[in-house]
Design a protein around this motif. Sequence first.
Motif, short mmCIF file in Angstrom:
data_model
loop_
_atom_site.label_atom_id
_atom_site.label_comp_id
_atom_site.label_asym_id
_atom_site.label_seq_id
_atom_site.Cartn_x
_atom_site.Cartn_y
_atom_site.Cartn_z
N ASN A 15 44.89 45.36 40.37
CA ASN A 15 43.64 44.64 40.63
C ASN A 15 42.77 45.52 41.54
OD1 ASN A 15 42.60 42.64 43.12
ND2 ASN A 15 41.94 42.00 41.11
N PHE A 16 41.58 45.92 41.04
CA PHE A 16 40.73 46.82 41.82
C PHE A 16 39.28 46.67 41.37
CE2 PHE A 16 41.43 49.06 37.94
CZ PHE A 16 40.30 49.86 37.75
N ARG A 17 38.37 47.34 42.12
CA ARG A 17 36.95 47.30 41.81
C ARG A 17 36.36 48.70 41.93
NH1 ARG A 17 32.31 45.78 39.37
NH2 ARG A 17 30.49 46.04 40.70
N GLY A 18 35.54 49.10 40.95
CA GLY A 18 34.76 50.32 41.11
C GLY A 18 35.10 51.43 40.15
N ILE A 42 45.98 47.92 33.55
CA ILE A 42 44.66 47.81 34.18
C ILE A 42 43.70 47.28 33.13
CG2 ILE A 42 45.08 49.63 35.86
CD1 ILE A 42 43.43 51.50 34.14
N ASP A 43 42.53 46.79 33.57
CA ASP A 43 41.65 46.06 32.66
C ASP A 43 41.15 46.90 31.48
OD1 ASP A 43 39.91 47.70 34.00
OD2 ASP A 43 38.79 46.09 34.97
N ASP A 51 37.86 37.96 25.67
CA ASP A 51 37.48 37.20 26.86
C ASP A 51 38.27 37.71 28.06
OD1 ASP A 51 36.91 33.66 27.41
OD2 ASP A 51 36.94 35.32 28.82
N LEU A 52 37.56 37.93 29.18
CA LEU A 52 38.23 38.47 30.36
C LEU A 52 39.24 37.50 30.97
CD1 LEU A 52 35.34 40.36 32.20
CD2 LEU A 52 37.33 41.33 31.07
N THR A 53 39.18 36.22 30.58
CA THR A 53 40.20 35.28 31.08
C THR A 53 41.58 35.68 30.57
OG1 THR A 53 39.73 33.80 29.22
CG2 THR A 53 38.60 33.33 31.31
N ASN A 54 41.64 36.52 29.54
CA ASN A 54 42.94 37.01 29.06
C ASN A 54 43.64 37.84 30.13
OD1 ASN A 54 42.54 35.74 26.67
ND2 ASN A 54 42.30 37.59 25.43
N LEU A 55 42.87 38.36 31.07
CA LEU A 55 43.48 39.10 32.17
C LEU A 55 44.43 38.23 32.97
CD1 LEU A 55 40.39 41.13 33.44
CD2 LEU A 55 42.34 42.02 32.16
N PHE A 56 44.12 36.93 33.03
CA PHE A 56 45.02 36.01 33.75
C PHE A 56 46.37 35.95 33.06
CE2 PHE A 56 41.02 33.52 35.17
CZ PHE A 56 40.73 34.52 36.08
N TYR A 73 35.15 46.04 46.93
CA TYR A 73 36.00 45.05 46.25
C TYR A 73 35.29 43.71 46.05
CZ TYR A 73 40.13 42.21 45.20
OH TYR A 73 41.02 41.34 44.61
N THR A 74 34.65 43.19 47.10
CA THR A 74 34.07 41.85 47.04
C THR A 74 32.73 41.80 46.29
OG1 THR A 74 33.27 42.28 49.30
CG2 THR A 74 35.21 40.89 49.06
N GLU A 75 32.32 42.92 45.69
CA GLU A 75 31.16 42.89 44.81
C GLU A 75 31.48 42.13 43.51
OE1 GLU A 75 28.89 47.13 45.83
OE2 GLU A 75 30.03 46.89 43.98
N SER A 76 32.76 42.12 43.15
CA SER A 76 33.17 41.61 41.83
C SER A 76 33.76 40.21 41.90
CB SER A 76 34.20 42.57 41.21
OG SER A 76 34.78 42.01 40.06
N ARG A 77 33.14 39.27 41.21
CA ARG A 77 33.71 37.92 41.14
C ARG A 77 35.00 37.92 40.33
NH1 ARG A 77 32.55 35.23 36.26
NH2 ARG A 77 31.12 36.35 34.89
N TRP A 78 35.10 38.87 39.36
CA TRP A 78 36.32 38.94 38.55
C TRP A 78 37.51 39.41 39.39
CZ3 TRP A 78 37.54 36.55 34.37
CH2 TRP A 78 36.55 36.13 33.49
N CYS A 79 37.27 40.37 40.27
CA CYS A 79 38.34 40.80 41.17
C CYS A 79 38.83 39.62 42.01
CB CYS A 79 37.84 41.90 42.10
SG CYS A 79 37.93 43.56 41.40
N LEU A 80 37.87 38.84 42.51
CA LEU A 80 38.22 37.69 43.35
C LEU A 80 38.93 36.61 42.55
CD1 LEU A 80 34.87 37.61 45.36
CD2 LEU A 80 37.12 38.23 46.28
#
Length: 301
Positions: A15-18, A42-43, A51-56, A73-80
């Motif tokens: 789980n990461f951002r950027g 990784i994504d 659908d990105l919900t498949n990541l769950f 990191y906190t730029e992304s709602r998906w990361c959160l």
Amino acid sequence: MDAYSRQLNDQVFVNFRGDELRSGFISHLVEALQRHGINVFIDKHERIGVDLTNLFARIEESKIALVIFSRRYTESRWCLDELVKIKERTDQGLLKVIPIFFKVEPITVKKLRGAFGDQFRDREWEYRCDKPRTDRWKEALASVSRKIGLTFDKKSKESKFVRIIVKEVKKMLQGNLGDFPLSGGIRDTASLGGERSNQESVDLHRESISLVQSNSTIANKLDVVTQYYIDVESQNSILRVEFVELTERLRSLNSIIEVVEDVVGNLNPEFPEIPDFLMNPWQMSNSSQPIMASAEMMFHY
């Protein structure tokens, strides 16, 4: 399936951002994990258009989650959102998580400080109509950042840091094997002795990591207290300068009063009465002006 094959099939979710992390540190980490036979997700492995919900679902398939906390990191709602899912699985005992603080301090994440915290508050405002969601984000950040993790700072070497992560993941996966019955019936005592020795080494290593993290936490707290002390001392210095200036002003006013009383005592009784503002100079309008302490004066006290 033997124990070693089962270990290779245990999935690690990252789980990461950027994009700058993806093309640098993350790519090196993924390559190192795969080189050691570890199944990592990784994504970018998800099909385009899905659908990105498949990541769950991928999180639910994983045994370990690596959460890479970085400045953005906190730029992304998906990361959160992923982090909330990771916390839920961890709380249920179905997932193990290793927080990795990449060029951010653990206390920055815990206390939502600096740019990390500012960006989180931007997301909070953006989703202010969905407070339960933002509350879950905040709880997940607090929960995961409290766990023992690894910190990459300016003095760290990336290649060495990647090796440490791989080593910890392998140890954690080996720990997972104890949750499954091993085939092959009774094992000989030499094998059991070797496993016990290895487990003791693992326990000692984890204990040493725990102590290092505890020391880091104490150091962070000391930094906060030290900064608070410096701020208070700075304010005290200003107050000391103001006190000296007020004392000097009061001494001057007392001198004026003495002169006025002297003059009044020598005047003819028929002389007009001295105005109150001269008899009480401290009530003059200019005495209410604020006293400004210069930096130069402050450092003399």
